[in-house]
Scaffold this active site. Structure first.
Site, PDB file in Angstrom:
ATOM      1  N   GLU A   7       0.813  -1.215   0.000  1.00  0.00           N
ATOM      2  CA  GLU A   7       0.000   0.000   0.000  1.00  0.00           C
ATOM      3  C   GLU A   7       0.847   1.265   0.000  1.00  0.00           C
ATOM      4  O   GLU A   7       0.418   2.312  -0.450  1.00  0.00           O
ATOM      5  CB  GLU A   7      -0.935  -0.003   1.220  1.00  0.00           C
ATOM      6  N   ASP A 102      -2.738  -3.107   2.917  1.00  0.00           N
ATOM      7  CA  ASP A 102      -3.147  -3.187   4.326  1.00  0.00           C
ATOM      8  C   ASP A 102      -4.342  -4.122   4.510  1.00  0.00           C
ATOM      9  O   ASP A 102      -5.168  -4.303   3.617  1.00  0.00           O
ATOM     10  CB  ASP A 102      -3.531  -1.797   4.860  1.00  0.00           C
ATOM     11  N   TYR A 317       3.292   3.319  12.611  1.00  0.00           N
ATOM     12  CA  TYR A 317       2.316   3.983  11.771  1.00  0.00           C
ATOM     13  C   TYR A 317       1.270   4.736  12.596  1.00  0.00           C
ATOM     14  O   TYR A 317       0.642   4.159  13.493  1.00  0.00           O
ATOM     15  CB  TYR A 317       1.634   2.909  10.921  1.00  0.00           C
TER      16      TYR A 317
END
Length: 835
Positions: A7, A102, A317
């Site tokens: 991604e 993801d 993240y």
DNA sequence: GCAAGGTC
């Protein structure tokens, strides 16, 4: 060749590291990183690389009836052309393709977009792997058990895309056309932004409708030996509950007389209890934003700083819903990474001495990303900006807190009887500091009461009564709003802060905490009346249910989107006849947001207006019959605030210019002040003094700005800026280099400590230098690290950025895309216009 | 030029 698609670039790099055993090398293809080892290539997308839109024949808002959009086709077009080209080139040579986007719904859709692009090039088999965090075990496990793309799940995402586009575009165009607002000030609505706006508007309505109620509270100081402590009067209400507020004056006065007559107070009860204060749960995006906001950071700023720290590899993240650490996170190991650190070492060591380390866990366990935590890589403080370090420390300490012990408080409640009046005092003491020792962001304020026993007689003093009023509900701050959106299922972890920002940009909200403008009230009213669904959070709930049905194979994509189109069609039938009425309502409200007060020449309204060149000024609504105008400052966006100038009856103006936002005040006063002010000559003009005898003078302009300028203006345009605020004093001292006197600025509020501005030429030169040093970091999402990278590529100032060749810079700097650079360039250019 | 959702 085997191709792996992820991604984002970061994920591609880490997966390449894991699967190649750190042997992967990096190629740049069309400016995109491609990781290579053996016969494998791995490339990262940038989220969605294609977008949905209407075919070009629908592009002109004036040529197309908004209702026509309801049944228009929706097409997908590449939005990230370099990445699409690279993906297709790689696909052409691939024997198998693995989608590793993801592990969530949007990831499945992004995977399907890649799938379709790959299919344009090859029939090679395409499989799908899913993992919830990019760790050695999870990734290896996933790649040894590949699965297939879930087309139903992707279709659920596509239904969302199409429905959002149809409703958003059709209704936005309808409102904008009906109010004749087609430029950059169009009137937008959408499935998420409009219910969000309604949330803010509803709160404002409650505040406006609020009717305060009077009540009274009584206090007294109790004394044990020499120690005094405050106690409050209470009584038992009709429901048998303890109440402190007395709702009528007669009762309050009577109780007060009684209290005042007390000679002493006898302790009726002493109750002690201990309370466990649990450490916080792991950070999801919302809770992180909320914690950052208590450090004084806006949601937007908090996210851009977190992104910086993430790309630099210091934290995980930052966009996640997860509040449960994954199994493969070893808290001991992560703590060990900090034990040698000069700031965190001691805390990490002490946490490691615990018998068992059991992290806290929240209610939400998702598959996309782990909760936000430090990676174990520690930056040196000098490498980060102040904000970045503050946030890094917050994330580290939050992780520490989640593995620390609970705290214990001891609460003490003393009840005493004073001449028949009951008084109570509450004390608290932190007995076990627990996680507070490593997490200084929560209050540990104690309230000590002396040790008293039942039946003890206490002194009493200073009895007083306070008349109060109930307060309207409070406006929600940005982070409170984001929490509210999350709890209502509106928006996502990655979009909620953007939604709020968008409401500011669209002129719907102002200030902090955000308040709705008149336009916002009108848009919500119009929508409630004619298209209730678009301001109703129920639309999202329904969409979620439909998406689930599609994902479960119970409903088809077509059925869901067709149904949605029918509902929208019906709304348009209602809207059709009310177009004029809605347009008029919106226009009136928009004008109200820009109205200052009566025009001194003709009595009509003075409004903030915009010239054809784009600059703002105050003009009369009676134009062209009345041509009265007043100038406004030329940096920033003017907005009308509630304060009114008593002399002219005009509302004051505030200039929004990011960090340098300030209140301009009444534009009539500013103009009058300038008309009255005399220019004060301070020396010869360095440009034309020798040749033409030009002199420099301190001048005040009608728009409120002050400068040192040449008396021969406009023949000579030499000028130096001066601050807007404060008294400027010319001193006897002068500059050796320029021969100009030193200036002193005295601010009314801070008389004792005037600002020694010095020689205006030297001051301006220093100012420019400071500007250049920090201006790059003022761009959205640029932190110290990125600024450093840009500097290495020769971009050290906004001017450098304006003149930079974006493509070659992107090729030179790792991890910064062309699009991103172009955005910054646009910001730099916008700044240049504002200056 | 519209939305919301990714990412940077």
């Amino acid at each position: 060749m085997e191709l792996i698609v992820t991604e984002k670039d970061n994920a591609a790099r880490r997966i390449a590291e894991i699967l190649s055993g750190d042997s992967a090398s990096t190629d740049r293809q069309n400016g995109v990183n491609v990781y290579r080892w053996g016969g494998t290539r791995c490339v990262g997308l940038s989220g969605h690389v294609v977008g949905v839109d209407f075919p070009p024949e629908y592009a002109d808002w004036r040529d197309v009836q908004p209702v026509e959009l309801v049944d228009a086709d929706v097409v997908k077009t590449p939005t990230q052309e370099n990445i699409v080209r690279t993906l297709k080139q790689l696909a052409a040579d691939a024997s198998t393709v693995t989608i590793a986007t993801d592990y969530d719904r949007e990831g499945e859709l992004i995977g399907k977009e890649a799938y379709e692009l790959v299919r344009e090039e090859t029939d090679a088999p395409i499989d799908r792997v899913r993992f919830s965090s990019i760790t050695e075990n999870e990734v290896r496990e996933a790649f040894s058990n590949p699965d297939e793309l879930d087309f139903d799940l992707a279709a659920a995402g596509e239904a969302r895309q199409v429905i959002d586009l149809l409703w958003g575009a059709a209704l936005t165009r309808f409102l904008s056309l009906s109010a004749k607002q087609l430029g950059e000030d169009f009137i937008s609505v959408g499935r998420v932004q409009s219910p969000t706006l309604k949330l803010i508007v509803d709160r404002e309505r409650e505040i406006q409708a609020f009717d305060p109620e009077d009540y009274w509270e009584l206090f007294a100081e109790l004394q044990k030996d020499d120690v005094g402590f405050e106690a409050q009067y209470f009584y038992e209400d009709e429901d048998g509950n303890e109440a402190e507020r007395v709702w009528n004056e007669a009762d309050a006065t009577e109780a007060f007389e009684q209290l005042r007559g007390a000679r002493d107070a006898i302790v009726e009860s002493v109750r002690r209890r201990s309370r466990t204060d649990e450490p916080p749960n792991p950070f999801n995006t919302t809770q992180y934003i909320s914690a950052a906001s208590s450090l004084g950071m806006s949601a937007q700023k908090a996210m851009s700083v977190a992104e910086e720290l993430y790309t630099a590899g210091y934290i995980t993240y930052p966009r996640t819903d997860n509040t449960v650490y994954p199994d493969d996170l070893d808290p001991e190991e992560l703590l060990s990474a900090f034990t040698q650190h000069y700031l965190f070492g001691e805390d990490a060591e002490s946490l490691l001495t615990a018998e068992a380390i059991e992290p806290t866990a929240g209610d939400e366990e998702t598959t996309d990303h782990p909760p936000i935590h430090p990676t174990g890589e520690i930056p040196s403080k000098e490498d980060l900006s102040e904000d970045e370090w503050e946030i890094f420390e917050l994330v580290v300490r939050h992780f520490f807190a989640t593995v620390a012990e609970p705290a214990e408080w001891e609460h003490l409640k003393v009840v005493a009887d004073a001449n028949g009046c009951l008084l109570k005092a509450n004390g608290k003491r932190l007995v076990e500091p627990g996680y507070h020792e490593v997490y200084p962001y929560r209050s540990t304020a104690e309230n000590h009461l002396p040790d008293v026993a039942e039946g003890e007689l206490l002194g009493i003093d200073d009895a007083r009564i306070e008349a109060k009023q109930t307060q309207p509900p409070r406006r929600r701050g940005q982070s409170r709003l984001i929490e509210e959106l999350e709890s209502r299922g509106l928006g996502t972890k990655s979009t909620r802060h953007h939604t709020i920002e968008k409401l500011y940009d669209r002129g719907y909200i102002e200030g902090d905490p955000p308040r709705p403008t008149k336009l916002a009230m009108a848009v919500v009213e119009a929508a409630e009346k004619f298209a209730d669904r678009i301001v109703d959070e129920e639309m999202t709930a329904q969409l979620e249910a439909d998406m689930k049905a599609i994902a479960d194979g119970e409903k088809g994509y077509e059925a869901v989107t067709d149904e949605s189109r029918e509902i929208l069609e019906a709304i348009f039938q209602e809207l059709h006849d009310s177009r004029e009425e809605i347009g008029e309502h919106l226009r009136t409200s928009m004008k109200a947001d820009r109205t200052l007060g009566p025009c001194p020449e003709c009595g009509e309204s003075l409004l903030i207006r915009r010239s054809r060149r784009g600059s703002y000024f105050v003009g009369c609504d009676g134009f062209p019959d009345c041509r009265y105008t007043l100038p406004l400052p030329n940096n920033g966006e003017p907005t009308v605030i509630d304060e009114t100038c008593e002399e002219h009856g005009l509302k004051q103006v505030k200039m929004l210019a990011g960090r340098s936002t300030y209140v301009h005040g009444c534009p009539q006063c500013k103009a009058d002040e300038a008309d009255e002010a005399e220019d004060e000559i301070i020396g010869a003009c360095p440009e034309c003094g020798d040749e033409h005898g030009g002199e420099l003078a301190i001048k005040t302009l009608r728009n409120g700005s002050r400068l040192v300028g040449c008396t021969r203006y406009p023949e000579c345009e030499y000028s130096l800026p001066l601050p807007r605020r404060g008294e400027i004093e010319v001193t006897d001292e002068s500059c050796d280099e320029h021969g100009l006197p030193h200036l002193l600025v005295t601010d009314g509020e801070d008389d004792d400590d005037p600002w020694e501005l010095g020689c205006p030429i030297c001051n301006y030169a220093e100012y420019r230098e400071r500007q250049t040093a920090t201006e790059i970091e003022d761009l959205d999402g640029v932190g110290a690290k990125t600024a450093e990278k840009l500097a290495a590529a020769g971009i050290e100032s906004l001017d450098d950025l304006r003149n930079a060749d974006v493509a070659s810079v992107a090729a030179e700097v790792q991890g910064i895309s062309e699009d991103r650079l172009r955005e910054w360039q646009a910001q730099a250019n916008a700044g240049a216009v504002a200056e």
